[in-house]
Motif scaffolding. Structure first.
Motif, PDB file in Angstrom:
ATOM      1  N   UNK A 131       0.874  -1.163  -0.114  1.00 42.83           N
ATOM      2  CA  UNK A 131      -0.063  -0.007   0.021  1.00 42.83           C
ATOM      3  C   UNK A 131       0.924   1.321  -0.014  1.00 42.83           C
ATOM      4  N   UNK A 132       1.998   1.141   0.534  1.00 42.11           N
ATOM      5  CA  UNK A 132       2.992   2.344   0.417  1.00 42.11           C
ATOM      6  C   UNK A 132       4.319   2.184  -0.301  1.00 42.11           C
ATOM      7  N   UNK A 133       3.988   1.347  -1.444  1.00 39.60           N
ATOM      8  CA  UNK A 133       5.345   1.210  -2.613  1.00 39.60           C
ATOM      9  C   UNK A 133       6.388   0.557  -1.907  1.00 39.60           C
ATOM     10  N   UNK A 134       6.476  -0.327  -0.940  1.00 40.44           N
ATOM     11  CA  UNK A 134       7.797  -0.649  -0.153  1.00 40.44           C
ATOM     12  C   UNK A 134       7.733  -2.325  -0.300  1.00 40.44           C
ATOM     13  N   UNK A 135       8.879  -2.925  -0.156  1.00 41.28           N
ATOM     14  CA  UNK A 135       9.140  -4.407   0.151  1.00 41.28           C
ATOM     15  C   UNK A 135       8.768  -4.684   1.284  1.00 41.28           C
ATOM     16  N   UNK A 136       8.208  -5.805   1.443  1.00 43.06           N
ATOM     17  CA  UNK A 136       7.671  -6.563   2.715  1.00 43.06           C
ATOM     18  C   UNK A 136       8.616  -6.388   3.784  1.00 43.06           C
ATOM     19  N   UNK A 137      10.088  -6.663   3.336  1.00 44.81           N
ATOM     20  CA  UNK A 137      11.132  -6.600   4.297  1.00 44.81           C
ATOM     21  C   UNK A 137      11.430  -5.098   4.952  1.00 44.81           C
ATOM     22  N   UNK A 138      10.760  -4.069   4.319  1.00 41.88           N
ATOM     23  CA  UNK A 138      11.040  -2.846   4.819  1.00 41.88           C
ATOM     24  C   UNK A 138      10.243  -2.224   5.687  1.00 41.88           C
ATOM     25  N   UNK A 139       9.135  -3.059   6.038  1.00 42.73           N
ATOM     26  CA  UNK A 139       7.970  -2.381   6.845  1.00 42.73           C
ATOM     27  C   UNK A 139       7.744  -3.149   7.958  1.00 42.73           C
ATOM     28  N   UNK A 140       7.510  -2.511   9.058  1.00 45.72           N
ATOM     29  CA  UNK A 140       7.259  -3.365  10.342  1.00 45.72           C
ATOM     30  C   UNK A 140       6.012  -2.568  10.856  1.00 45.72           C
ATOM     31  N   UNK A 141       4.958  -3.158  11.692  1.00 39.48           N
ATOM     32  CA  UNK A 141       4.043  -2.816  12.584  1.00 39.48           C
ATOM     33  C   UNK A 141       4.653  -2.372  13.981  1.00 39.48           C
ATOM     34  N   UNK A 142       4.574  -1.126  14.633  1.00 39.12           N
ATOM     35  CA  UNK A 142       4.974  -0.964  15.938  1.00 39.12           C
ATOM     36  C   UNK A 142       4.485  -0.133  16.452  1.00 39.12           C
ATOM     37  N   UNK A 143       4.395   0.062  17.870  1.00 37.52           N
ATOM     38  CA  UNK A 143       4.189   1.098  18.686  1.00 37.52           C
ATOM     39  C   UNK A 143       3.041   2.158  18.102  1.00 37.52           C
ATOM     40  N   UNK A 144       3.302   3.535  18.403  1.00 34.07           N
ATOM     41  CA  UNK A 144       2.243   4.624  17.738  1.00 34.07           C
ATOM     42  C   UNK A 144       3.007   5.231  16.805  1.00 34.07           C
ATOM     43  N   UNK A 145       2.400   6.070  16.158  1.00 41.67           N
ATOM     44  CA  UNK A 145       3.167   7.031  15.063  1.00 41.67           C
ATOM     45  C   UNK A 145       3.876   7.917  15.665  1.00 41.67           C
ATOM     46  N   UNK A 146       3.529   8.361  16.905  1.00 42.01           N
ATOM     47  CA  UNK A 146       4.590   9.383  17.547  1.00 42.01           C
ATOM     48  C   UNK A 146       5.861   8.425  17.796  1.00 42.01           C
ATOM     49  N   UNK A 147       5.632   7.646  18.731  1.00 44.03           N
ATOM     50  CA  UNK A 147       6.867   6.803  19.056  1.00 44.03           C
ATOM     51  C   UNK A 147       7.904   6.344  18.032  1.00 44.03           C
ATOM     52  N   UNK A 148       7.142   5.951  16.673  1.00 45.59           N
ATOM     53  CA  UNK A 148       7.835   5.720  15.412  1.00 45.59           C
ATOM     54  C   UNK A 148       8.528   6.827  14.819  1.00 45.59           C
TER      55      UNK A 148
END
Ligand SMILES: *Cc1c(COP(=O)(O)O)cnc(C)c1O
Length: 413
Positions: A85-102
């Motif tokens: 959905x954001x034009x990235x490879x699967x290995x480049x994206x991870x779910x974590x924390x809140x947006x602020x912390x990220x």
């Protein structure tokens, strides 16, 4: 000229290739939901999924579920679902924390990669948490660091040899003004600065191509257009070329190479998991994972087409039917500069929005005087848009907003 008749809207809905996706959402009857940019509605399958997580995975299988139900893999699995959905490879994206912390993690990592440069660049009026987190980071990094904000039209010229990183929100949360991601990223790189994009109002709403733009880092929200539920976990992106060297300061045990070796010294994971901090909120993460399935088989180009057609229609209806009320349309008319919501400025915007919500048209209000309407092609119809403007017209014409019950402000707007 954009057609603005009810007939035309109903005809659009009949021929809408995304019409059946609406069936995947559990929307309350009689509600026109135009706030998916703030809290996405619940996809139907989330109910059963969360029920299963609570009843079977947690209650019955207990701690075994970290392995048997794959809880441990949630951050990378959800990241892999968000990646396309954001034009990235699967290995480049991870779910974590809140947006602020990220934001803090990737910005700190970027500053560390660009040591010696002490300017962090953003725009005034960016989403508050983005600016607040950068003020906190600059303060933490030391006196020489500074957050500098310049008008969005001057950003490119303001990037210089002392700029460590540029943090911008791709689609502005009030105006829906959209940056040309590639142009700004290229300009940042030309001066040796790193580029961080906040995709909170983009992911799931407009096509995004992080790889194509050459972006270094990105973050985004799980509870807006991704429909992950209130307070859903966020996501972050690190370009593959940085994955080997990137270090972020919140080096918690889930970012360790082997969290269950229980050794004293931190050694970062060899992949995107080095951006993790602590234990995943499994209930919330499961809801987000399930919700993302509504995007299966959805072509983001069709989403974009319908989003632009709906925002065009809304703006045309506002121009045609809401004349003489001193309403301002603050969202760009030019397609290339427009995200997926439209904001109207109106002095009594708060009270008008309360009256709208009372009549089943749910949008939101942003201080000081903006009424914000989200256009989410997966479940909104053209007829919804038409009816929403009709109701808005009635509220303005009869001055229904003057009623005192619409004027007391709640804690959350
Ligand atoms: C919604 C939003 C956030 C939210 O941050 P949280 O940490 O989830 O509260 C951050 N940035 C932008 C641009 C947003 O629109």
């Amino acid at each position: 000229m954009i057609p603005t008749t009810l007939d035309w809207c109903q005809n659009q809905d009949k021929n809408d290739p995304l019409a059946e996706v609406r069936e995947k959402f559990d929307l309350p009857h009689g509600v026109i939901y135009m706030d998916g940019n703030s809290l996405g509605p619940m996809p139907k399958s989330v109910f059963a999924r969360v029920n299963n997580v609570v009843k079977n995975e947690w209650r019955t299988d207990l701690i075994k579920s970290w392995n048997t139900a794959g809880w441990i893999g949630l951050p990378t699995r959800v990241g892999a679902r968000i990646a396309p959905l954001v034009g990235a490879k699967e290995s480049e994206v991870v779910m974590a924390d809140s947006t602020s912390v990220n934001i803090f993690k990737v910005a700190a990592a970027a500053c560390r990669m660009n040591k010696g440069r002490t300017k962090i660049l953003s725009e005034p009026g960016n989403f508050p948490t983005d600016l607040y987190m950068m003020q906190g980071l600059a303060d933490f990094l030391g006196e020489e660091y500074e957050l500098v904000t310049v008008d969005r039209t001057e950003i490119v010229d303001a990037i210089d040899e002392n700029t460590a990183m540029v943090l911008l929100t791709h689609v502005h949360y009030v105006t829906a003004d959209m940056f040309d991601m590639k142009e700004v990223t290229t300009a940042a790189h030309a001066k040796g600065a790193l580029m961080v994009w906040d995709l909170s109002h983009s992911a799931g709403a407009v096509p995004v191509d992080l790889n194509g733009a050459g972006a270094d880092f990105a973050v985004g929200c799980g509870y807006k257009y991704l429909n992950g539920g209130p307070g859903a976990p966020a996501f972050l992106y690190v370009a593959e070329r940085h994955l080997g060297a990137v270090r972020q300061p919140l080096s918690g045990w889930f970012g360790h190479k082997n969290p269950f070796s229980f050794v004293d010294d931190f050694e970062p994971a060899g992949d995107i998991r080095r951006m993790l901090v602590g234990t995943t909120g499994v209930l919330a993460a499961s809801a987000l994972e399930e919700a993302l399935k509504v995007f299966d088989g959805v072509d983001m180009r069709l989403v974009r087409q319908k989003s632009l057609a709906m925002t065009d229609l809304f703006m045309a209806l506002v121009r045609e039917k809401l004349v003489g009320y001193n309403l301002g349309v603050v969202t760009p008319v030019k397609h290339a500069n427009r995200g997926s919501h439209v904001s109207l400025s109106f002095a009594e915007g708060y009270a008008v929005m309360q009256a709208l919500i009372d009549r089943g048209v749910i949008g939101d209000f942003r201080a000081p005087n903006y009424m914000r309407f989200g256009f989410t092609p997966l479940y909104l119809s053209f007829e919804d848009v038409y009816r929403a403007v009709d109701i808005l017209a009635e509220i303005l014409e009869k001055e229904i907003w003057r009623d005192s019950k619409y004027r007391t402000r709640s804690d959350v707007t």
